[in-house]
Scaffold this active site. Structure first.
Site, PDB file in Angstrom:
ATOM      1  N   LYS A  10       1.193  -4.207  -3.445  1.00 21.65           N
ATOM      2  CA  LYS A  10       0.452  -4.522  -4.670  1.00 21.65           C
ATOM      3  C   LYS A  10       0.336  -3.311  -5.600  1.00 21.65           C
ATOM      4  CE  LYS A  10      -2.223  -8.270  -2.547  1.00 21.65           C
ATOM      5  NZ  LYS A  10      -3.597  -8.856  -2.407  1.00 21.65           N
ATOM      6  N   TYR A  50      -0.687 -17.349  -7.541  1.00 23.58           N
ATOM      7  CA  TYR A  50      -1.998 -17.477  -6.890  1.00 23.58           C
ATOM      8  C   TYR A  50      -2.722 -18.768  -7.267  1.00 23.58           C
ATOM      9  CZ  TYR A  50      -1.864 -12.790  -4.876  1.00 23.58           C
ATOM     10  OH  TYR A  50      -1.552 -11.691  -4.119  1.00 23.58           O
ATOM     11  N   PHE A  58     -12.827 -15.134  -7.950  1.00 22.61           N
ATOM     12  CA  PHE A  58     -12.095 -13.895  -8.223  1.00 22.61           C
ATOM     13  C   PHE A  58     -10.714 -14.141  -8.846  1.00 22.61           C
ATOM     14  CE2 PHE A  58     -11.441 -15.118  -3.758  1.00 22.61           C
ATOM     15  CZ  PHE A  58     -10.058 -15.191  -3.688  1.00 22.61           C
ATOM     16  N   ARG A  86       0.452 -10.776   9.534  1.00 23.40           N
ATOM     17  CA  ARG A  86      -1.000 -10.805   9.254  1.00 23.40           C
ATOM     18  C   ARG A  86      -1.722  -9.823  10.183  1.00 23.40           C
ATOM     19  NH1 ARG A  86      -2.716 -13.583   4.544  1.00 23.40           N
ATOM     20  NH2 ARG A  86      -4.731 -13.121   5.472  1.00 23.40           N
ATOM     21  N   THR A  92      -8.481  -9.132   4.980  1.00 25.04           N
ATOM     22  CA  THR A  92      -8.455  -9.053   3.512  1.00 25.04           C
ATOM     23  C   THR A  92      -9.320  -7.898   2.999  1.00 25.04           C
ATOM     24  OG1 THR A  92      -8.252 -11.467   3.512  1.00 25.04           O
ATOM     25  CG2 THR A  92      -8.806 -10.419   1.410  1.00 25.04           C
ATOM     26  N   ARG A 103      -3.816  -2.341   5.752  1.00 24.56           N
ATOM     27  CA  ARG A 103      -4.953  -2.355   4.818  1.00 24.56           C
ATOM     28  C   ARG A 103      -6.007  -1.314   5.192  1.00 24.56           C
ATOM     29  NH1 ARG A 103      -5.057  -8.943   3.958  1.00 24.56           N
ATOM     30  NH2 ARG A 103      -4.011  -8.971   1.926  1.00 24.56           N
ATOM     31  N   ASN A 113      -6.071  -4.503  -2.284  1.00 30.98           N
ATOM     32  CA  ASN A 113      -5.934  -4.336  -0.830  1.00 30.98           C
ATOM     33  C   ASN A 113      -4.500  -4.092  -0.369  1.00 30.98           C
ATOM     34  OD1 ASN A 113      -5.029  -6.906  -1.222  1.00 30.98           O
ATOM     35  ND2 ASN A 113      -6.533  -7.900   0.104  1.00 30.98           N
ATOM     36  N   HIS A 116       0.206  -8.035   0.239  1.00 33.61           N
ATOM     37  CA  HIS A 116       0.078  -9.480   0.432  1.00 33.61           C
ATOM     38  C   HIS A 116       0.855  -9.865   1.680  1.00 33.61           C
ATOM     39  CE1 HIS A 116       0.213 -13.814  -0.412  1.00 33.61           C
ATOM     40  NE2 HIS A 116       1.481 -13.749  -0.042  1.00 33.61           N
ATOM     41  N   GLU A 127       6.766 -18.931  -1.307  1.00 35.69           N
ATOM     42  CA  GLU A 127       6.626 -17.618  -1.945  1.00 35.69           C
ATOM     43  C   GLU A 127       7.969 -16.888  -2.022  1.00 35.69           C
ATOM     44  OE1 GLU A 127       1.969 -17.184  -0.494  1.00 35.69           O
ATOM     45  OE2 GLU A 127       3.485 -15.889   0.418  1.00 35.69           O
TER      46      GLU A 127
END
Ligand code: UDP
Ligand code: MG
Length: 138
Positions: A10, A50, A58, A86, A92, A103, A113, A116, A127
């Site tokens: 990100k 998103y 948010f 994950r 998150t 993270r 964070n 993704h 995606e």
């Protein structure tokens, strides 16, 4: 069970020059690169990516943030890719992420964070196709 997942490094992590460190963690965890590009999302594209979060409070900030600077988008291959990725990225909210996760090491906040990771095989496919044509996948 699919062997593909989709990730983005990100804007916060790109800005802080963490691309190399994050890719090394991804490779060291056994993921191979199936597709990759360095690009920047328009607000429209970030909004579409998103869209599932449209009703969440948010959403507006997330779209602004994800279109604020360049990102690295990639499709990764590994057995059990979605779940294992994950685990590698952690929760998150980086304050709740396990020690040694991407993270925990690289994220600034719950919004910024660092990475993704797809949450299901179905979304990984959606995606990956959002970013990459068949000619860009190896
Ligand atoms: N997000 C946020 N505030 C929140 C929850 C999420 O800004 O309270 C952002 C954050 O960047 C997160 C993204 O929205 O990565 C998508 O949220 P999701 O719940 O899907 O988390 P993820 O799957 O990325 O862990
Ligand atoms: Mg998610």
């Amino acid at each position: 069970m699919s062997n593909l997942t989709f990730t983005m490094i990100k804007p916060d992590a790109v800005e802080k020059n963490y691309i190399g460190g994050i890719l090394k963690m991804i490779n060291d965890a056994g993921f191979r690169i199936h597709a990759m590009k360095f690009t920047q999302l328009s607000k429209e594209a970030a909004g579409k990516f998103y869209e599932v979060h449209k009703e969440r409070p948010f959403y507006g900030e997330l779209v602004d943030y994800m279109s604020s600077g360049p990102i690295v988008a990639a499709v990764l291959i590994k057995e059990n890719a979605v779940a294992d990725f994950r685990t590698l990225i952690g929760a998150t909210d980086p304050t709740k992420a396990a020690e040694g996760t991407i993270r925990k090491i690289y994220a600034q906040s719950i919004a910024a964070n660092a990475v993704h990771g797809s949450d299901s095989d179905e979304n990984a496919g959606i995606e990956a196709s959002f970013f990459f044509s068949s000619l860009e996948r190896f």
